[in-house]
Design a protein around this motif. Sequence first.
Motif, PDB file in Angstrom:
ATOM      1  N   GLY A   1       3.703   5.502   8.734  1.00 59.27           N
ATOM      2  CA  GLY A   1       3.466   4.408   7.779  1.00 59.27           C
ATOM      3  C   GLY A   1       4.699   3.523   7.643  1.00 59.27           C
TER       4      GLY A   1
ATOM      5  N   ILE B   1      10.195  -0.283   9.382  1.00 59.49           N
ATOM      6  CA  ILE B   1      10.390  -0.901   8.061  1.00 59.49           C
ATOM      7  C   ILE B   1      10.705   0.197   7.023  1.00 59.49           C
TER       8      ILE B   1
ATOM      9  N   VAL C   1       4.920  -5.230  -2.734  1.00 58.69           N
ATOM     10  CA  VAL C   1       5.107  -6.035  -1.515  1.00 58.69           C
ATOM     11  C   VAL C   1       4.136  -7.216  -1.579  1.00 58.69           C
TER      12      VAL C   1
ATOM     13  N   PRO D   1      12.660  -6.221  11.098  1.00 56.22           N
ATOM     14  CA  PRO D   1      12.263  -7.593  10.740  1.00 56.22           C
ATOM     15  C   PRO D   1      13.482  -8.432  10.349  1.00 56.22           C
TER      16      PRO D   1
ATOM     17  N   GLU E   1      14.267   2.784   2.539  1.00 60.26           N
ATOM     18  CA  GLU E   1      14.903   2.944   1.224  1.00 60.26           C
ATOM     19  C   GLU E   1      15.450   4.351   0.998  1.00 60.26           C
TER      20      GLU E   1
ATOM     21  N   ILE F   1       7.425 -12.015   3.853  1.00 57.85           N
ATOM     22  CA  ILE F   1       7.161 -10.864   2.986  1.00 57.85           C
ATOM     23  C   ILE F   1       8.250 -10.779   1.921  1.00 57.85           C
TER      24      ILE F   1
ATOM     25  N   TYR G   1       7.377 -11.819   8.211  1.00 56.56           N
ATOM     26  CA  TYR G   1       6.027 -11.244   8.089  1.00 56.56           C
ATOM     27  C   TYR G   1       5.567 -10.804   9.471  1.00 56.56           C
TER      28      TYR G   1
ATOM     29  N   LEU H   1       5.974   3.278  -3.539  1.00 59.76           N
ATOM     30  CA  LEU H   1       7.099   3.030  -4.451  1.00 59.76           C
ATOM     31  C   LEU H   1       7.254   1.617  -4.986  1.00 59.76           C
ATOM     32  N   ASN H   2       6.938   0.611  -4.168  1.00 61.32           N
ATOM     33  CA  ASN H   2       7.374  -0.751  -4.501  1.00 61.32           C
ATOM     34  C   ASN H   2       6.236  -1.768  -4.481  1.00 61.32           C
TER      35      ASN H   2
ATOM     36  N   ASP I   1       0.852  -1.196   0.000  1.00 63.09           N
ATOM     37  CA  ASP I   1       0.000   0.000   0.000  1.00 63.09           C
ATOM     38  C   ASP I   1       0.890   1.249   0.000  1.00 63.09           C
TER      39      ASP I   1
HETATM   40  P1  ADP Z   1       6.883   1.097  -0.037  1.00 63.76           P
HETATM   41  O1  ADP Z   1       8.376   1.156  -0.083  1.00 63.76           O
HETATM   42  O2  ADP Z   1       6.264   0.869  -1.350  1.00 63.76           O
HETATM   43  O3  ADP Z   1       6.356   2.311   0.697  1.00 63.76           O
HETATM   44  P2  ADP Z   1       6.541  -0.463   2.386  1.00 63.76           P
HETATM   45  O4  ADP Z   1       7.847  -1.040   2.794  1.00 63.76           O
HETATM   46  O5  ADP Z   1       6.074   0.726   3.126  1.00 63.76           O
HETATM   47  O6  ADP Z   1       6.517  -0.190   0.821  1.00 63.76           O
HETATM   48  O7  ADP Z   1       5.456  -1.613   2.497  1.00 63.76           O
HETATM   49  C1  ADP Z   1       4.134  -1.437   2.029  1.00 63.76           C
HETATM   50  C2  ADP Z   1       3.155  -2.138   2.955  1.00 63.76           C
HETATM   51  O8  ADP Z   1       3.436  -3.541   2.993  1.00 63.76           O
HETATM   52  C3  ADP Z   1       3.248  -1.677   4.390  1.00 63.76           C
HETATM   53  O9  ADP Z   1       2.463  -0.517   4.585  1.00 63.76           O
HETATM   54  C4  ADP Z   1       2.704  -2.884   5.145  1.00 63.76           C
HETATM   55  O10 ADP Z   1       1.280  -2.888   5.109  1.00 63.76           O
HETATM   56  C5  ADP Z   1       3.191  -4.055   4.286  1.00 63.76           C
HETATM   57  N1  ADP Z   1       4.447  -4.595   4.814  1.00 63.76           N
HETATM   58  C6  ADP Z   1       5.705  -4.223   4.495  1.00 63.76           C
HETATM   59  N2  ADP Z   1       6.622  -4.944   5.177  1.00 63.76           N
HETATM   60  C7  ADP Z   1       5.921  -5.799   5.961  1.00 63.76           C
HETATM   61  C8  ADP Z   1       6.285  -6.837   6.901  1.00 63.76           C
HETATM   62  N3  ADP Z   1       7.554  -7.131   7.164  1.00 63.76           N
HETATM   63  N4  ADP Z   1       5.281  -7.514   7.505  1.00 63.76           N
HETATM   64  C9  ADP Z   1       3.968  -7.252   7.243  1.00 63.76           C
HETATM   65  N5  ADP Z   1       3.573  -6.306   6.363  1.00 63.76           N
HETATM   66  C10 ADP Z   1       4.526  -5.580   5.732  1.00 63.76           C
END
Ligand code: ADP
Length: 408
Positions: free
Chosen positions: A237, A249, A43, A98, A252, A57, A114, A40-41, A37
């Motif tokens: 977020g 998390i 998941v 993580p 980047e 994940i 995850y 950028l990427n 959600d």
């Molecule tokens: P982006 O770089 O596109 O912003 P994120 O790293 O923020 O991506 O991850 C997008 C979404 O994926 C997070 O908002 C979360 O809901 C889910 N997510 C990412 N990493 C994990 C994880 N290790 N465990 C559970 N959900 C995750």
Amino acid sequence: MDYKKLDKTTLIEYLSNIAKIKSYFGSDDLIAQEIGDGNLNYVYKISSVQNPQKALIVKQAVPYLRCVGEEFPLGRERMTYEIRALQKFYNILPSFIPNLYHTSEDMSLVVMEYLGNHVIMRKGLMDGVKYKNFSEHISTYMSAMLFYTSSLYLCSSEKRVIIAQFNSNMELCKLTEDLVFSFAFMEHETNDNANVKNNPEAQKLFADMEFKEKVLELKYRFMTQGDALLHGDLHTGSIMINENETYVIDPEFAFVGPFGFDIGALLANLVNNYIYHVVVTKDEDFQNWLLVTIKEVMEKFRDKFLNFWSEHKESALLVEGYLDNETLVRYKEKFVKNIIKESIGFAGCKMARRVYGVAGVEEIRGIEDKNLRAEAEKMALKIAREFVINYEKINSVDEILEIVKNAG
Ligand code: ADP
Ligand code: SR1
Ligand code: MG
């Protein structure tokens, strides 16, 4: 292996060749679900069909900005910096990061634990959930990451190695320079132009030279100050949380930048959440909890940072015996005070960019009622302006809270 964007099917094929993943899932059948959600990427959640609570994940960067599409190219090398930062931060404080199962810079991909019992903090806060351990956790995270990657701890050559590992994260640094410090405060195609058009508040912001000049001062700090390794995008977020645990998390945007930038990002996002609870839910109890939390985060950060510093007498900056004790104590107090001041300035930029710039936050951009949204935007800009104009003059956390409370 040459880079290839994976999909739900090719991903499972790819994982089946990695020993550590095979040993995690055993002979189970796997299923992939796209859950990203972010902006950028991609998941994916990969789960066992036989044992659905067993899951990992997979996050893969694509060579463009996901939320816009292929017409906005963005180097997938951002994942290289995310991998390096996850590893570096894990080595400093593993309980906040993580577990990593597999990384590939060639495939711009990471496989990680995850976090199935945690939620994205922004969502939890919008639902009015109080996280009683959060200030303790995040102040530990920020003080440790900033202190242990800075010249207050490292020797000169170690610090330069970190700079070399991270400061070629050019595209994402440029994205922040543009989106956080420039485009959101002027007419620009990337802005939320449906809201900017015929909006006197937007025109007022774009013409506010006193504010914009101070923003330039902060932008210059962002571009030139190499204090410590930053997460680079530490909004709510990027935090996954439950009552007992806090994970950070998505680093980047990591690079070696100003001490106050991550703290400012967090402060901005807690204040944006406060605004949501003033304007939308009108939940005073939760507003108060947020104010107490902001105070605790800032004060605990300060105390823990000073505490780490007191445990390490020699570094690139300090040689033992160089200052007498009284001068050293005063020097350190002033040093940390300046970090807090700077973080208030960055918080102001971060709040203001979310009002009309690309990628708004749910607490404000997500308000459906037009009048309430305008009220929230006005409040955000009022606080942001005070933060940016006065950041060097603010001497206590209570003054931050006064600015926030008086804007409602
Ligand atoms: P982006 O770089 O596109 O912003 P994120 O790293 O923020 O991506 O991850 C997008 C979404 O994926 C997070 O908002 C979360 O809901 C889910 N997510 C990412 N990493 C994990 C994880 N290790 N465990 C559970 N959900 C995750
Ligand atoms: C277009 S990328 C917009 C924003 O998303 C990320 O989370 C960063 O905050 C970036 O500025
Ligand atoms: Mg991200």
